[in-house]
Design a protein around this motif. Structure first.
Motif, mmCIF file in Angstrom:
data_model
loop_
_atom_site.group_PDB
_atom_site.id
_atom_site.type_symbol
_atom_site.label_atom_id
_atom_site.label_comp_id
_atom_site.label_asym_id
_atom_site.label_seq_id
_atom_site.Cartn_x
_atom_site.Cartn_y
_atom_site.Cartn_z
ATOM 1 N N GLY A 1 0.817 -1.189 0.131
ATOM 2 C CA GLY A 1 0.038 0.075 0.028
ATOM 3 C C GLY A 1 0.671 1.407 0.018
ATOM 4 N N LEU A 2 0.980 1.918 -1.226
ATOM 5 C CA LEU A 2 1.544 3.126 -1.241
ATOM 6 C C LEU A 2 0.847 4.152 -1.984
ATOM 7 C CD1 LEU A 2 4.754 1.527 -3.017
ATOM 8 C CD2 LEU A 2 4.687 2.552 -0.598
ATOM 9 N N LYS A 3 1.284 5.388 -1.437
ATOM 10 C CA LYS A 3 0.477 6.458 -2.413
ATOM 11 C C LYS A 3 1.054 6.382 -3.892
ATOM 12 C CE LYS A 3 -1.064 9.223 1.131
ATOM 13 N NZ LYS A 3 -2.343 9.539 1.019
ATOM 14 N N GLU A 4 1.952 6.041 -3.898
ATOM 15 C CA GLU A 4 2.707 6.045 -5.387
ATOM 16 C C GLU A 4 1.739 4.922 -6.150
ATOM 17 O OE1 GLU A 4 5.956 6.361 -8.581
ATOM 18 O OE2 GLU A 4 5.594 7.367 -6.404
ATOM 19 N N THR A 5 1.162 3.805 -5.666
ATOM 20 C CA THR A 5 0.777 2.868 -6.635
ATOM 21 C C THR A 5 -0.737 2.369 -6.245
ATOM 22 O OG1 THR A 5 1.558 1.053 -5.051
ATOM 23 C CG2 THR A 5 2.896 1.574 -7.078
ATOM 24 N N ALA B 1 2.695 6.621 3.132
ATOM 25 C CA ALA B 1 2.126 5.854 3.743
ATOM 26 C C ALA B 1 0.490 6.002 3.751
ATOM 27 C CB ALA B 1 2.166 5.554 5.247
ATOM 28 N N LEU B 2 -0.249 4.998 3.584
ATOM 29 C CA LEU B 2 -1.647 5.247 3.514
ATOM 30 C C LEU B 2 -2.417 5.096 4.895
ATOM 31 C CD1 LEU B 2 -2.423 2.930 0.372
ATOM 32 C CD2 LEU B 2 -2.633 5.356 0.510
ATOM 33 N N PHE B 3 -1.662 4.441 5.564
ATOM 34 C CA PHE B 3 -2.390 4.063 7.063
ATOM 35 C C PHE B 3 -2.376 5.098 7.766
ATOM 36 C CE2 PHE B 3 -2.055 3.041 11.554
ATOM 37 C CZ PHE B 3 -3.009 1.924 11.542
ATOM 38 N N GLU B 4 -3.815 5.520 8.210
ATOM 39 C CA GLU B 4 -4.320 6.837 8.705
ATOM 40 C C GLU B 4 -4.521 8.232 7.908
ATOM 41 O OE1 GLU B 4 -5.686 7.571 12.272
ATOM 42 O OE2 GLU B 4 -6.337 5.626 11.415
ATOM 43 N N HIS B 5 -3.944 7.839 6.493
ATOM 44 C CA HIS B 5 -3.777 9.069 5.681
ATOM 45 C C HIS B 5 -4.504 8.937 4.382
ATOM 46 C CE1 HIS B 5 -0.682 11.020 8.232
ATOM 47 N NE2 HIS B 5 -0.042 9.687 8.086
ATOM 48 N N LEU B 6 -5.474 8.131 4.228
ATOM 49 C CA LEU B 6 -6.293 7.971 3.090
ATOM 50 C C LEU B 6 -7.222 9.016 2.925
ATOM 51 C CD1 LEU B 6 -8.184 4.357 3.460
ATOM 52 C CD2 LEU B 6 -6.217 5.135 1.802
ATOM 53 N N ASP B 7 -7.138 9.634 1.539
ATOM 54 C CA ASP B 7 -7.959 10.824 1.350
ATOM 55 C C ASP B 7 -9.109 10.002 0.455
ATOM 56 O OD1 ASP B 7 -7.466 10.132 -1.463
ATOM 57 O OD2 ASP B 7 -5.737 11.491 -1.387
ATOM 58 N N ALA B 8 -10.013 10.981 0.077
ATOM 59 C CA ALA B 8 -11.553 10.394 -0.459
ATOM 60 C C ALA B 8 -11.264 9.663 -1.849
ATOM 61 C CB ALA B 8 -12.443 11.593 -0.726
ATOM 62 N N ARG B 9 -10.144 10.037 -2.422
ATOM 63 C CA ARG B 9 -9.925 9.378 -3.897
ATOM 64 C C ARG B 9 -9.499 8.098 -3.609
ATOM 65 N NH1 ARG B 9 -4.934 8.666 -5.517
ATOM 66 N NH2 ARG B 9 -4.654 7.881 -7.953
ATOM 67 N N THR C 1 -7.283 -8.726 7.541
ATOM 68 C CA THR C 1 -8.304 -7.975 7.719
ATOM 69 C C THR C 1 -8.838 -7.650 6.285
ATOM 70 O OG1 THR C 1 -6.689 -6.224 7.728
ATOM 71 C CG2 THR C 1 -7.461 -7.410 9.912
ATOM 72 N N GLU C 2 -10.076 -6.811 6.517
ATOM 73 C CA GLU C 2 -10.616 -5.911 5.394
ATOM 74 C C GLU C 2 -9.819 -4.896 4.959
ATOM 75 O OE1 GLU C 2 -12.606 -2.559 3.787
ATOM 76 O OE2 GLU C 2 -12.281 -2.882 6.113
ATOM 77 N N PRO C 3 -9.606 -4.418 3.699
ATOM 78 C CA PRO C 3 -8.702 -3.649 3.197
ATOM 79 C C PRO C 3 -8.823 -2.086 3.901
ATOM 80 C CG PRO C 3 -9.326 -5.017 1.407
ATOM 81 C CD PRO C 3 -9.963 -5.298 2.605
ATOM 82 N N GLY C 4 -10.042 -1.817 4.124
ATOM 83 C CA GLY C 4 -10.139 -0.363 4.739
ATOM 84 C C GLY C 4 -9.852 -0.312 6.181
ATOM 85 N N THR C 5 -10.104 -1.556 6.853
ATOM 86 C CA THR C 5 -9.791 -1.600 8.170
ATOM 87 C C THR C 5 -8.209 -1.553 8.228
ATOM 88 O OG1 THR C 5 -11.731 -2.839 8.627
ATOM 89 C CG2 THR C 5 -10.189 -2.857 10.405
ATOM 90 N N SER C 6 -7.521 -2.180 7.482
ATOM 91 C CA SER C 6 -6.049 -2.519 7.789
ATOM 92 C C SER C 6 -5.356 -1.105 7.659
ATOM 93 C CB SER C 6 -5.632 -3.344 6.699
ATOM 94 O OG SER C 6 -5.473 -2.727 5.441
ATOM 95 N N LEU C 7 -6.094 -0.113 7.136
ATOM 96 C CA LEU C 7 -5.479 1.091 7.040
ATOM 97 C C LEU C 7 -5.915 2.262 8.038
ATOM 98 C CD1 LEU C 7 -5.591 1.344 3.186
ATOM 99 C CD2 LEU C 7 -3.713 0.956 4.550
ATOM 100 N N ARG C 8 -6.814 1.696 8.803
ATOM 101 C CA ARG C 8 -7.081 2.792 10.082
ATOM 102 C C ARG C 8 -6.660 2.077 11.449
ATOM 103 N NH1 ARG C 8 -11.782 2.448 6.914
ATOM 104 N NH2 ARG C 8 -12.842 0.871 8.173
#
Length: 375
Positions: free
Chosen positions: A206-210, A249-257, A282-289
């Motif tokens: 999970g990268l902002k890059e990709t 990092a995406l963890f705790e930094h997910l934007d709407a897009r 875990t479910e993907p969204g949960t894993s990033l919170r």
């Protein structure tokens, strides 16, 4: 001499906690789902582990053929380059004759190890669930047939991109098309042979890059007949290196897009009949919170369920630690060439590590777990 670092005494050759039939007491008493081994830890945990580990991580090699920009071995020498010797491998696994799960990777590429099929067969003969991650570059027909014949349970392919340019940015070499071809042909070989195992999956860090490639990554898996896709956690040093840095990092930094991209990937996975989850099952969204916990690192059960050994026999807390801070000295818990696994598992160093993990001041390598990346 084993691993070039000293001999093994008789204690290291004998199974620990053995009962009359040679079975590990803990293994005999517990039924473990090898894909959710981390749930085997007792709810109440202390400095002493009440039971044997149920999982071993064995770094079959620390050599690799890709200079990945998210991997510490690309940027520093962690240990001398080596494959784990057959003698060291045997000396470790024979101390847990009924271990539920063994993972045959660390910071290297397992398909570079000549003894890999032999190691898998040795473990499968005792009923162990066996898996490893590969970059897929060396997955030719001969190796594919060997892996199928061993009874390997899972083959995880770390691909990290849905097209060649992004792959090169993350993996450091232009090998995308070759890997996709290798995996497609391996799945075709499985169908020809009627082989259900190993279960093949694709992994994307999970990268902002990709993250923008995630829906296409699902489509790619479907096009080459891979039934599982996993979103891997990004772990990074405080000062960063390559693409392994805080701003990626995406963890705790997910934007709407990015949230929309994950939802789109979930929709496509459902349409294709693909299992899509993330690190830790875990479910993907949960894993990033972040979990609602003041000390999220203390939720980790790895020091009570698994042992990790490098190619030279150094005991580390888990597979995440090498990616979290530089060098191994700060989190080395023992040496399998000098100590029995019982001496390491509930030795003073391991007990101190567990005690700190449950405290307000965790070991440095664990301090960002659950805070800056998922458990």
């Amino acid at each position: 001499m084993v691993g070039g670092r000293g001999g093994l005494d008789d204690r290291a050759r004998n199974p620990i906690n053995a009962n009359g039939d040679g079975m590990s007491t803990a293994a005999a008493e517990r039924s473990v789902d090898p894909r959710r081994y981390f749930e085997a830890a007792a709810r109440e945990r202390g400095a002493m582990a009440a039971a044997d580990p149920v999982c071993l991580y064995l770094e079959t090699t620390n050599r690799c053929n890709l200079p990945c920009t998210t991997c510490p071995r690309t940027f520093e020498d962690l240990e001398p380059a080596a494959n784990m010797s057959w003698e060291l491998f045997r000396s470790i696994v024979d101390q847990f004759p009924n271990i539920a799960r063994v993972v045959l990777h660390g910071v290297g590429e397992p398909l570079m190890v000549p003894n890999l099929p032999r190691m898998i067969r040795y473990l499968k003969a005792r009923g162990t669930y066996v898996l490893f991650n590969t970059n897929g570059t060396l997955l030719n027909e001969r190796r594919g047939r060997d892996l199928i014949a061993t009874g390997l349970d899972e083959l995880r392919v770390s691909l990290d991109a849905a097209e060649a340019e992004a792959f090169k940015a993350v993996r450091g070499k232009d090998a995308f098309d070759r890997i996709v071809k290798n995996v497609r042909e391996f799945r075709a070989l499985q169908r020809t042979l009627g082989a259900e195992k190993p279960r093949v999956s694709l992994w994307l860090t999970g990268l902002k890059e990709t993250i923008g490639e995630l829906p296409a990554f699902i489509d790619l898996a479907h096009s080459i007949d891979v039934p599982e896709v996993h979103l891997q956690r990004l772990v990074f040093f405080a000062d960063g290196q390559g693409l392994a840095r805080a701003e990626q990092a995406l963890f705790e930094h997910l934007d709407a897009r990015e949230e929309a991209l994950i939802r789109e990937a979930e929709t496509r996975a459902a349409q294709h009949g693909i299992l899509f989850d993330a690190s830790g099952a875990t479910e993907p969204g949960t894993s990033l919170r972040r979990a609602q916990e003041d000390r999220p690192w203390s939720l980790c059960t790895r020091p009570w369920t698994l042992m990790y050994f490098t190619a030279h026999g150094r005991a580390l807390p888990c597979c995440i630690a090498p990616f979290s801070m530089r060098g191994y000295d700060a989190f080395t818990l023992g040496d399998a060439t000098q100590q029995s696994l019982r001496e390491i598992w509930n030795g003073e160093t391991y007990q101190k590590f567990r005690h700190e993990l449950l405290s307000e001041k965790p070991p440095t390598c664990c301090g960002n777990c659950g805070l800056r990346w998922s458990l």
